[in-house]
Design a protein around this motif. Structure first.
Motif, PDB file in Angstrom:
ATOM      1  N   ARG A  13       0.834  -1.210   0.000  1.00  0.00           N
ATOM      2  CA  ARG A  13       0.000   0.000   0.000  1.00  0.00           C
ATOM      3  C   ARG A  13       0.869   1.261   0.000  1.00  0.00           C
ATOM      4  O   ARG A  13       0.532   2.254  -0.643  1.00  0.00           O
ATOM      5  N   ARG A  14       1.981   1.247   0.728  1.00  0.00           N
ATOM      6  CA  ARG A  14       2.877   2.407   0.754  1.00  0.00           C
ATOM      7  C   ARG A  14       3.467   2.666  -0.639  1.00  0.00           C
ATOM      8  O   ARG A  14       3.817   3.787  -0.971  1.00  0.00           O
ATOM      9  N   LEU A  15       3.602   1.593  -1.417  1.00  0.00           N
ATOM     10  CA  LEU A  15       4.198   1.704  -2.749  1.00  0.00           C
ATOM     11  C   LEU A  15       3.137   1.915  -3.834  1.00  0.00           C
ATOM     12  O   LEU A  15       3.456   1.923  -5.027  1.00  0.00           O
ATOM     13  N   GLY A  16       1.892   2.104  -3.428  1.00  0.00           N
ATOM     14  CA  GLY A  16       0.776   2.198  -4.372  1.00  0.00           C
ATOM     15  C   GLY A  16       0.948   3.267  -5.430  1.00  0.00           C
ATOM     16  O   GLY A  16       0.588   3.059  -6.597  1.00  0.00           O
ATOM     17  N   SER A  17       1.491   4.415  -5.063  1.00  0.00           N
ATOM     18  CA  SER A  17       1.655   5.487  -6.058  1.00  0.00           C
ATOM     19  C   SER A  17       2.663   5.080  -7.139  1.00  0.00           C
ATOM     20  O   SER A  17       2.512   5.464  -8.306  1.00  0.00           O
ATOM     21  N   ILE A  18       3.656   4.289  -6.749  1.00  0.00           N
ATOM     22  CA  ILE A  18       4.635   3.811  -7.745  1.00  0.00           C
ATOM     23  C   ILE A  18       3.959   2.807  -8.673  1.00  0.00           C
ATOM     24  O   ILE A  18       4.168   2.838  -9.893  1.00  0.00           O
ATOM     25  N   VAL A  19       3.125   1.935  -8.111  1.00  0.00           N
ATOM     26  CA  VAL A  19       2.386   0.965  -8.937  1.00  0.00           C
ATOM     27  C   VAL A  19       1.491   1.717  -9.913  1.00  0.00           C
ATOM     28  O   VAL A  19       1.479   1.418 -11.119  1.00  0.00           O
ATOM     29  N   ASP A  20       0.756   2.705  -9.415  1.00  0.00           N
ATOM     30  CA  ASP A  20      -0.138   3.484 -10.285  1.00  0.00           C
ATOM     31  C   ASP A  20       0.635   4.170 -11.409  1.00  0.00           C
ATOM     32  O   ASP A  20       0.218   4.143 -12.571  1.00  0.00           O
ATOM     33  N   ALA A  21       1.771   4.769 -11.068  1.00  0.00           N
ATOM     34  CA  ALA A  21       2.583   5.449 -12.084  1.00  0.00           C
ATOM     35  C   ALA A  21       3.126   4.451 -13.105  1.00  0.00           C
ATOM     36  O   ALA A  21       3.158   4.742 -14.310  1.00  0.00           O
ATOM     37  N   ALA A  22       3.522   3.279 -12.646  1.00  0.00           N
ATOM     38  CA  ALA A  22       4.036   2.252 -13.568  1.00  0.00           C
ATOM     39  C   ALA A  22       2.948   1.780 -14.525  1.00  0.00           C
ATOM     40  O   ALA A  22       3.219   1.536 -15.701  1.00  0.00           O
ATOM     41  N   VAL A  23       1.730   1.661 -14.021  1.00  0.00           N
ATOM     42  CA  VAL A  23       0.611   1.242 -14.876  1.00  0.00           C
ATOM     43  C   VAL A  23       0.344   2.312 -15.934  1.00  0.00           C
ATOM     44  O   VAL A  23       0.232   2.007 -17.125  1.00  0.00           O
ATOM     45  N   VAL A  24       0.275   3.577 -15.515  1.00  0.00           N
ATOM     46  CA  VAL A  24      -0.007   4.681 -16.445  1.00  0.00           C
ATOM     47  C   VAL A  24       1.082   4.768 -17.514  1.00  0.00           C
ATOM     48  O   VAL A  24       0.793   4.982 -18.695  1.00  0.00           O
ATOM     49  N   ARG A  25       2.332   4.565 -17.108  1.00  0.00           N
ATOM     50  CA  ARG A  25       3.455   4.717 -18.045  1.00  0.00           C
ATOM     51  C   ARG A  25       3.808   3.421 -18.772  1.00  0.00           C
ATOM     52  O   ARG A  25       4.703   3.409 -19.618  1.00  0.00           O
ATOM     53  N   GLY A  26       3.145   2.335 -18.424  1.00  0.00           N
ATOM     54  CA  GLY A  26       3.424   1.050 -19.092  1.00  0.00           C
ATOM     55  C   GLY A  26       4.792   0.495 -18.762  1.00  0.00           C
ATOM     56  O   GLY A  26       5.399  -0.193 -19.581  1.00  0.00           O
ATOM     57  N   ILE A  27       5.283   0.754 -17.561  1.00  0.00           N
ATOM     58  CA  ILE A  27       6.610   0.272 -17.163  1.00  0.00           C
ATOM     59  C   ILE A  27       6.542  -1.238 -16.912  1.00  0.00           C
ATOM     60  O   ILE A  27       5.639  -1.729 -16.224  1.00  0.00           O
ATOM     61  N   SER A  28       7.500  -1.952 -17.431  1.00  0.00           N
ATOM     62  CA  SER A  28       7.550  -3.406 -17.286  1.00  0.00           C
ATOM     63  C   SER A  28       7.816  -3.801 -15.835  1.00  0.00           C
ATOM     64  O   SER A  28       8.664  -3.191 -15.171  1.00  0.00           O
ATOM     65  N   PRO A  29       7.133  -4.840 -15.351  1.00  0.00           N
ATOM     66  CA  PRO A  29       7.436  -5.342 -14.013  1.00  0.00           C
ATOM     67  C   PRO A  29       8.902  -5.766 -13.871  1.00  0.00           C
ATOM     68  O   PRO A  29       9.471  -5.665 -12.782  1.00  0.00           O
ATOM     69  N   ASP A  30       9.491  -6.207 -14.972  1.00  0.00           N
ATOM     70  CA  ASP A  30      10.886  -6.644 -14.939  1.00  0.00           C
ATOM     71  C   ASP A  30      11.823  -5.511 -14.544  1.00  0.00           C
ATOM     72  O   ASP A  30      12.892  -5.746 -13.972  1.00  0.00           O
ATOM     73  N   THR A  31      11.427  -4.280 -14.831  1.00  0.00           N
ATOM     74  CA  THR A  31      12.220  -3.113 -14.428  1.00  0.00           C
ATOM     75  C   THR A  31      12.405  -3.108 -12.916  1.00  0.00           C
ATOM     76  O   THR A  31      13.494  -2.821 -12.408  1.00  0.00           O
ATOM     77  N   PHE A  32      11.348  -3.464 -12.197  1.00  0.00           N
ATOM     78  CA  PHE A  32      11.416  -3.448 -10.738  1.00  0.00           C
ATOM     79  C   PHE A  32      12.232  -4.617 -10.197  1.00  0.00           C
ATOM     80  O   PHE A  32      12.867  -4.488  -9.155  1.00  0.00           O
ATOM     81  N   THR A  33      12.239  -5.735 -10.923  1.00  0.00           N
ATOM     82  CA  THR A  33      13.128  -6.836 -10.549  1.00  0.00           C
ATOM     83  C   THR A  33      14.575  -6.364 -10.620  1.00  0.00           C
ATOM     84  O   THR A  33      15.367  -6.599  -9.702  1.00  0.00           O
ATOM     85  N   VAL A  34      14.911  -5.662 -11.705  1.00  0.00           N
ATOM     86  CA  VAL A  34      16.272  -5.134 -11.881  1.00  0.00           C
ATOM     87  C   VAL A  34      16.591  -4.111 -10.791  1.00  0.00           C
ATOM     88  O   VAL A  34      17.682  -4.128 -10.204  1.00  0.00           O
ATOM     89  N   VAL A  35      15.642  -3.235 -10.480  1.00  0.00           N
ATOM     90  CA  VAL A  35      15.857  -2.240  -9.420  1.00  0.00           C
ATOM     91  C   VAL A  35      16.157  -2.939  -8.096  1.00  0.00           C
ATOM     92  O   VAL A  35      17.057  -2.536  -7.348  1.00  0.00           O
ATOM     93  N   GLY A  36      15.408  -4.011  -7.795  1.00  0.00           N
ATOM     94  CA  GLY A  36      15.644  -4.770  -6.563  1.00  0.00           C
ATOM     95  C   GLY A  36      17.040  -5.369  -6.521  1.00  0.00           C
ATOM     96  O   GLY A  36      17.718  -5.305  -5.492  1.00  0.00           O
TER      97      GLY A  36
END
Length: 193
Positions: A13-36
């Motif tokens: 829930r704390r990360l919800g705004s990042i999820v929303d922004a990723a959805v709007v911008r079409g950012i790949s989930p794999d990007t977040f795997t790499v960030v991790g």
């Protein structure tokens, strides 16, 4: 027993705004795997020098990346088997890199490098149990008394107080074995039922 994994919905829930922004911008989930994974690499480098505030911050990035990849995939409706594989590989690589940093800190401070290696090996047991269960048709099990979040916290403590690396590693070993056994009992119950 869920350990700190019980906080995952709160963290998501704390990360919800990042999820929303990723959805709007079409950012790949794999990007977040790499960030991790990059967070884990940074944390490992900070661990070598005992810079525990940086370790804590970078492991928070690691956990956020590990959380966001699945959350974004679900929110965008792009969950796929290959994403599951990448998520698992990212998590395992992050753990190995994190423990490599701890091993180098132990070596640099005259600590128990062998215990760090044993802890790194033990930390893989819960995932092996979970993935073996998935291979047999059980649901993917997460959580338990000592999971990914607890491992990250243990490394922060060891980075802050290198004299306790051996004790921290003993906790990782015992906690990981207990978590693996807890998951194994759950897998067996599910498959036998």
């Amino acid at each position: 027993m869920q350990g700190l994994y019980a906080l995952k919905p709160w963290y998501t829930r704390r990360l919800g705004s990042i999820v929303d922004a990723a959805v709007v911008r079409g950012i790949s989930p794999d990007t977040f795997t790499v960030v991790g994974v990059l967070g884990a690499i940074g944390a490992a480098l900070a661990t070598v020098w005992g810079w525990w505030p940086a370790v804590a911050a970078l492991l928070a990035v690691r956990l956020a990346g590990a959380n966001l990849d699945g959350a974004v995939a679900r929110a965008r409706g792009v969950s796929r088997p290959w994403g599951f594989v990448l998520n698992e590989l990212g998590d395992r690589a992050s753990d190995l890199v994190m423990f490599a940093g701890l091993a180098l800190l132990a070596a640099r401070t005259g600590g128990p490098v062998l215990w760090v290696l044993v802890a790194a090996l033990a930390a893989t047991l819960p995932t092996f149990v979970s993935l073996a269960g998935v291979g047999a048709g059980a649901a993917r099990r997460n959580g338990g008394p000592f999971g990914k979040t607890e491992r990250c916290l243990a490394v922060v403590v060891a980075a802050a107080i290198p004299a306790v690396i051996g004790w921290v590693c003993a906790v990782v070993v015992v906690g990981s074995v207990l978590t693996a056994l807890t998951r194994l009992v759950g897998v067996r119950r599910e498959l036998v039922a």
